[in-house]
Design an enzyme around this catalytic site. Structure first.
Site, PDB file in Angstrom:
ATOM      1  N   HIS A 185       3.194  -4.372   1.500  1.00  0.00           N
ATOM      2  CA  HIS A 185       2.399  -3.102   0.198  1.00  0.00           C
ATOM      3  C   HIS A 185       4.339  -2.656   0.886  1.00  0.00           C
ATOM      4  CE1 HIS A 185       1.761   0.684  -1.174  1.00  0.00           C
ATOM      5  NE2 HIS A 185      -0.077   0.218  -0.505  1.00  0.00           N
ATOM      6  N   HIS A 188       4.624   4.018  -1.641  1.00  0.00           N
ATOM      7  CA  HIS A 188       3.332   4.777  -1.592  1.00  0.00           C
ATOM      8  C   HIS A 188       4.146   5.794  -0.533  1.00  0.00           C
ATOM      9  CE1 HIS A 188       0.638   3.905  -5.033  1.00  0.00           C
ATOM     10  NE2 HIS A 188       1.606   3.289  -5.383  1.00  0.00           N
ATOM     11  N   TYR A 190       4.452   4.757   2.711  1.00  0.00           N
ATOM     12  CA  TYR A 190       3.881   4.062   3.334  1.00  0.00           C
ATOM     13  C   TYR A 190       5.348   3.092   5.011  1.00  0.00           C
ATOM     14  CZ  TYR A 190      -0.394   4.344   1.877  1.00  0.00           C
ATOM     15  OH  TYR A 190      -1.387   4.419   1.532  1.00  0.00           O
TER      16      TYR A 190
END
Length: 373
Positions: A185, A188, A190
């Site tokens: 990931h 977003h 992060y």
């Protein structure tokens, strides 16, 4: 135009030692659902049932799974850093494979989007920059709900090296647990996303400053994981058009992404996953998609409020090879068949939002398949 059907098979990893044949190009996107068994945030039988119900997707990508305790930013999310996590996830991979599906796990480090009450220590990030943000965590009065994040500390070089090692170990754990691959990931707001953006990365070392330095952490981690388990089993999610943090557009994030994609080409990853049209965002232009294709000919996935029609259009134009759906999969476990038969979709409504995070079977595994009259 390419006339590629949503329901046609697709092969991941044609350049690697192993390939994964998907039954169709419809992907279940990763969605946090917070249903683990406590203590220990262990994947359970209920989660296995949930994913198996949706195994007609060409590929399932699990909810984000933290690679360490400090990587955690949402309560009740399933980890992938203990033997109990590995054993728990085996229930899901076995169930999905038995149902004829394929499944990748999303490896997750939330960075600054956390609180010490969740992670057990102060959150870490590219730099010590706090923005207004809320995550799902324990409430002072008991139970769980949305809580304000805590100010992060800037990661040291030792922290960065340890985090890369955590991702490598988590990827090995995922293969042991039976996953077909992993998705890192990098979107977003992060951890990796904050390294790539100017406002959240104020470093002056080799991981900050120019574009080359700001994409270094993500690229090094991708390469390390690819070296460990094979690039054909590794993917990454990015979101250059989603505004995070201070909500100000980053003038360099799109050029950075194009440059990063060029460096990813030799890794022969399973796919690059673009997340779009969520939260606050900029629209994606045809010009950007064409730039992407000019430097990146390996598989591309797109997600972000797609319909069957808009997803098919992306395939036809050659902008994507795979298309992912998030919230439609909450209330439509049989989404592929509904698309194929032109059956109506069960709406993702206000009631569904109430059961998105936490709870039990209600709003999770109790959505029925369509009953044709």
């Amino acid at each position: 135009m390419n006339q590629v059907d949503l329901f046609s098979p697709f092969t991941l990893g044609e350049h690697g030692k192993h390939n994964t044949v998907l039954n169709n190009r419809i992907v279940m996107a990763p969605m946090t659902r917070s249903r683990t068994t406590q203590p220990g945030d262990v994947p359970n039988d209920m989660m296995a049932k949930y994913y198996a119900q949706r195994a007609t997707a060409g590929l399932i990508i699990t909810e984000g799974s933290p690679v360490s305790a400090v990587a955690r930013g949402y309560s009740l999310t399933p980890g992938i850093y203990t033997q109990a996590h590995i054993d728990g996830w085996k229930k899901t991979t076995d169930a999905v494979h038995k149902a004829g599906g394929k499944i990748f796990i999303q490896l997750w480090h939330v960075g600054r989007r956390s609180h010490s009450i969740i992670a057990g220590e102060q959150p870490v990030a590219a730099s010590a920059v706090k923005v207004a943000d809320k995550v799902y965590g324990p409430l002072p009065e008991g139970g769980f709900g949305m809580i304000e994040t805590e100010a992060p500390r800037a990661m040291s070089l030792e922290d960065i090296a340890q985090t890369q090692a955590d991702f490598v170990q988590a990827a090995k754990n995922a293969i042991e647990a039976g996953f077909d691959g992993v998705e890192i990931h990098g979107a977003h707001g992060y951890l990796f996303d904050t390294f790539m953006r100017q406002a959240s990365n104020q470093r002056t070392d080799q991981y900050g400053g120019n574009i080359e330095n700001r994409m270094r952490f993500m690229l090094e981690t991708l390469q390390a994981v690819a070296d460990a388990i094979g690039g054909e089993k590794v993917a990454v999610r990015v979101s250059p058009h989603v505004l995070e943090g201070d909500k100000t557009p980053d003038t360099e994030i799109k050029p950075l992404m194009i440059a990063a994609l060029a460096k990813m080409m030799p890794m022969n990853l399973a796919y690059v996953h673009f997340s779009e049209n969520i939260s606050e965002f900029e629209p994606v232009t045809d010009e950007f998609r064409q730039q992407v294709r000019s430097v990146y000919s390996n598989p591309i996935m797109v997600a972000g409020k797609l319909t069957q029609h808009s997803a098919q259009a992306l395939l036809n134009k050659g902008y994507a090879d795979l298309v992912a759906f998030g919230t439609p999969y909450v209330s439509n476990p049989d989404l592929v068949e509904r698309f194929k038969q032109n059956w109506p979709l069960a709406e993702f409504d206000a009631d569904a939002r109430l059961t998105l995070y936490g709870g039990g079977e209600a709003g999770y595994t109790d959505y029925p398949a369509y009953q044709a009259s």
